[in-house]
Design a protein around this motif. Structure first.
Motif, short mmCIF file in Angstrom:
data_model
loop_
_atom_site.label_atom_id
_atom_site.label_comp_id
_atom_site.label_asym_id
_atom_site.label_seq_id
_atom_site.Cartn_x
_atom_site.Cartn_y
_atom_site.Cartn_z
N CYS A 106 0.52 -1.30 0.02
CA CYS A 106 -0.59 -0.07 0.17
C CYS A 106 0.89 1.31 -0.12
CB CYS A 106 -1.05 -0.43 1.45
SG CYS A 106 -2.10 -1.12 1.42
N LEU A 107 1.74 1.11 0.83
CA LEU A 107 2.86 2.34 0.42
C LEU A 107 2.85 2.91 -0.69
CD1 LEU A 107 4.43 5.09 2.59
CD2 LEU A 107 5.98 2.45 2.96
N HIS A 108 4.15 1.49 -1.42
CA HIS A 108 5.00 1.46 -2.59
C HIS A 108 3.12 2.24 -3.66
CE1 HIS A 108 8.49 0.00 -1.78
NE2 HIS A 108 8.08 -1.10 -1.19
N ALA A 113 7.84 9.03 -3.02
CA ALA A 113 7.78 10.74 -2.90
C ALA A 113 7.91 9.74 -1.08
CB ALA A 113 7.54 12.05 -2.57
N ALA A 114 6.49 9.10 -0.45
CA ALA A 114 6.09 8.53 0.21
C ALA A 114 7.32 7.49 0.77
CB ALA A 114 4.68 8.09 0.08
N VAL A 115 7.91 6.39 0.17
CA VAL A 115 8.70 5.38 0.92
C VAL A 115 9.64 6.42 1.61
CG1 VAL A 115 9.44 3.48 -0.84
CG2 VAL A 115 7.34 3.80 -1.67
N SER A 116 10.68 7.42 0.22
CA SER A 116 11.58 7.71 0.48
C SER A 116 11.40 8.51 1.89
CB SER A 116 11.90 8.57 -0.20
OG SER A 116 12.57 7.99 -1.61
N PHE A 117 10.21 9.17 1.89
CA PHE A 117 10.02 9.87 3.26
C PHE A 117 9.77 8.94 4.77
CE2 PHE A 117 6.68 11.04 6.79
CZ PHE A 117 7.70 11.94 7.27
N VAL A 118 9.21 7.87 4.73
CA VAL A 118 9.15 6.94 5.69
C VAL A 118 10.05 6.05 5.69
CG1 VAL A 118 8.27 4.03 6.14
CG2 VAL A 118 6.81 6.83 4.64
N LYS A 119 11.18 5.84 4.79
CA LYS A 119 12.87 5.29 5.25
C LYS A 119 13.60 5.51 5.94
CE LYS A 119 13.66 1.44 1.19
NZ LYS A 119 14.44 1.21 0.13
N PHE A 120 13.71 7.57 5.41
CA PHE A 120 14.04 7.84 6.26
C PHE A 120 13.63 8.15 7.16
CE2 PHE A 120 15.24 12.83 7.41
CZ PHE A 120 17.15 12.67 7.20
N SER A 121 12.27 8.61 7.77
CA SER A 121 11.85 8.80 9.07
C SER A 121 11.88 7.89 10.03
CB SER A 121 10.22 8.54 8.66
OG SER A 121 10.40 9.63 8.39
N LEU A 122 12.52 6.62 9.38
CA LEU A 122 12.82 5.34 10.66
C LEU A 122 14.23 5.19 10.10
CD1 LEU A 122 9.83 2.30 8.86
CD2 LEU A 122 10.28 3.45 10.58
N SER A 123 15.06 5.31 9.47
CA SER A 123 16.83 5.72 9.28
C SER A 123 17.68 6.65 9.90
CB SER A 123 17.06 5.19 8.28
OG SER A 123 16.78 6.80 7.54
N PHE A 124 16.78 8.10 10.03
CA PHE A 124 17.21 8.99 11.06
C PHE A 124 17.54 9.04 12.17
CE2 PHE A 124 17.99 13.24 12.95
CZ PHE A 124 19.26 12.97 12.14
N PRO A 125 16.22 8.42 12.93
CA PRO A 125 16.64 8.07 14.04
C PRO A 125 17.23 6.92 14.84
CG PRO A 125 14.33 8.39 13.88
CD PRO A 125 15.21 8.31 12.67
N MET A 126 17.52 5.93 14.36
CA MET A 126 17.92 4.71 14.32
C MET A 126 19.81 5.64 13.81
SD MET A 126 20.18 2.19 12.81
CE MET A 126 19.75 2.35 11.06
N ALA A 127 19.88 5.49 12.96
CA ALA A 127 21.49 6.27 12.48
C ALA A 127 21.83 7.64 13.86
CB ALA A 127 21.34 6.33 11.75
N TYR A 128 21.38 8.24 14.01
CA TYR A 128 21.62 8.97 14.89
C TYR A 128 21.96 8.92 16.15
CZ TYR A 128 21.65 13.96 17.36
OH TYR A 128 22.48 14.55 18.90
N HIS A 129 20.96 8.08 16.93
CA HIS A 129 21.15 8.18 18.06
C HIS A 129 22.25 6.39 17.96
CE1 HIS A 129 19.17 6.68 21.74
NE2 HIS A 129 19.60 5.52 21.54
N PHE A 130 22.82 5.73 17.26
CA PHE A 130 23.76 4.82 17.20
C PHE A 130 24.62 6.07 16.95
CE2 PHE A 130 26.86 2.91 14.30
CZ PHE A 130 27.30 1.23 15.23
N TRP A 131 24.70 6.54 16.01
CA TRP A 131 26.20 7.40 15.92
C TRP A 131 26.43 8.56 17.40
CZ3 TRP A 131 29.66 5.37 13.30
CH2 TRP A 131 29.74 4.59 12.56
N ASN A 132 25.17 8.60 17.83
CA ASN A 132 25.86 9.85 19.00
C ASN A 132 26.15 8.81 20.05
OD1 ASN A 132 26.04 12.51 20.03
ND2 ASN A 132 24.13 12.39 20.20
N GLY A 133 25.94 7.74 19.64
CA GLY A 133 26.05 6.40 21.27
C GLY A 133 27.62 5.37 21.24
N ILE A 134 28.16 5.77 19.83
CA ILE A 134 28.98 5.76 19.29
C ILE A 134 30.08 6.73 20.33
CG2 ILE A 134 31.43 5.06 17.75
CD1 ILE A 134 29.51 3.16 17.94
N ARG A 135 29.74 7.66 19.82
CA ARG A 135 30.37 9.00 20.16
C ARG A 135 30.17 9.18 21.94
NH1 ARG A 135 27.88 14.60 20.60
NH2 ARG A 135 29.13 16.70 21.03
#
Length: 171
Positions: A106-108, A113-135
């Protein structure tokens, strides 16, 4: 335990507190003066401090935003967002009537644009929390703790976070 202290106190006091006559000499009479108690004031905390010309405590609104404080708050926020994603997606998988692949299809249908938005919304918090946790783990070793290094690692972490989130979005 109190018996031990009492006995030790009696033993020590007997040697140090008696004068040459054998009387305890370190006790002096104390007289207390009774005074009337004034009734509590009906003014509030802020009014009393203004009357006494005391400075008010600073609040977050008077501070200029700093990279260090914003990254700290964002780290906590992304942790909360990730927990919300885990709970929401887990409950959705249990409660929703269709399977997960149906909702992905249904998302596809909504477009790239909707798929990219959902992917970014899911990946950004994970990437941020991961890299800041490494820091933070690097900080726990006692390294990179000077102010210039903290700012440098903050900017590097943000760049790596956006690169990681972008990479995961286009995958």
């Amino acid at each position: 335990m109190s018996l031990i202290f009492r006995l030790a106190g009696q033993r020590c006091n007997s040697q140090f507190l008696k004068n040459s006559n054998g009387l305890i000499s370190c006790i002096r009479p104390v007289t207390l003066k009774a005074t009337n108690v004034s009734p509590p004031s009906k003014e509030g905390h802020d009014e009393r401090n203004m009357k006494l010309k005391r400075p008010q405590s600073p609040h977050l609104t008077i501070y200029a935003p700093q990279l260090t404080s914003l990254l700290s708050i964002s780290h906590r926020a992304t942790g909360i967002v990730l927990s919300g994603y885990a709970i929401g997606l887990g409950l959705g998988a249990i409660v929703l009537p269709e399977s997960i692949p149906h909702y992905i299809d249904c998302l596809h249908e909504m477009g790239p644009a909707a798929v990219s938005f959902v992917k970014f919304s899911l990946s950004f918090p994970m990437a941020y929390h991961f890299w800041n946790g490494i820091r933070h783990l690097i900080w726990d070793t006692g390294k990179m703790l000077t102010i210039p290094q903290v700012y440098t690692t903050g900017y590097i972490m943000l760049a790596v976070t956006f690169a990681t989130a972008g990479f995961l979005t286009v995958m």
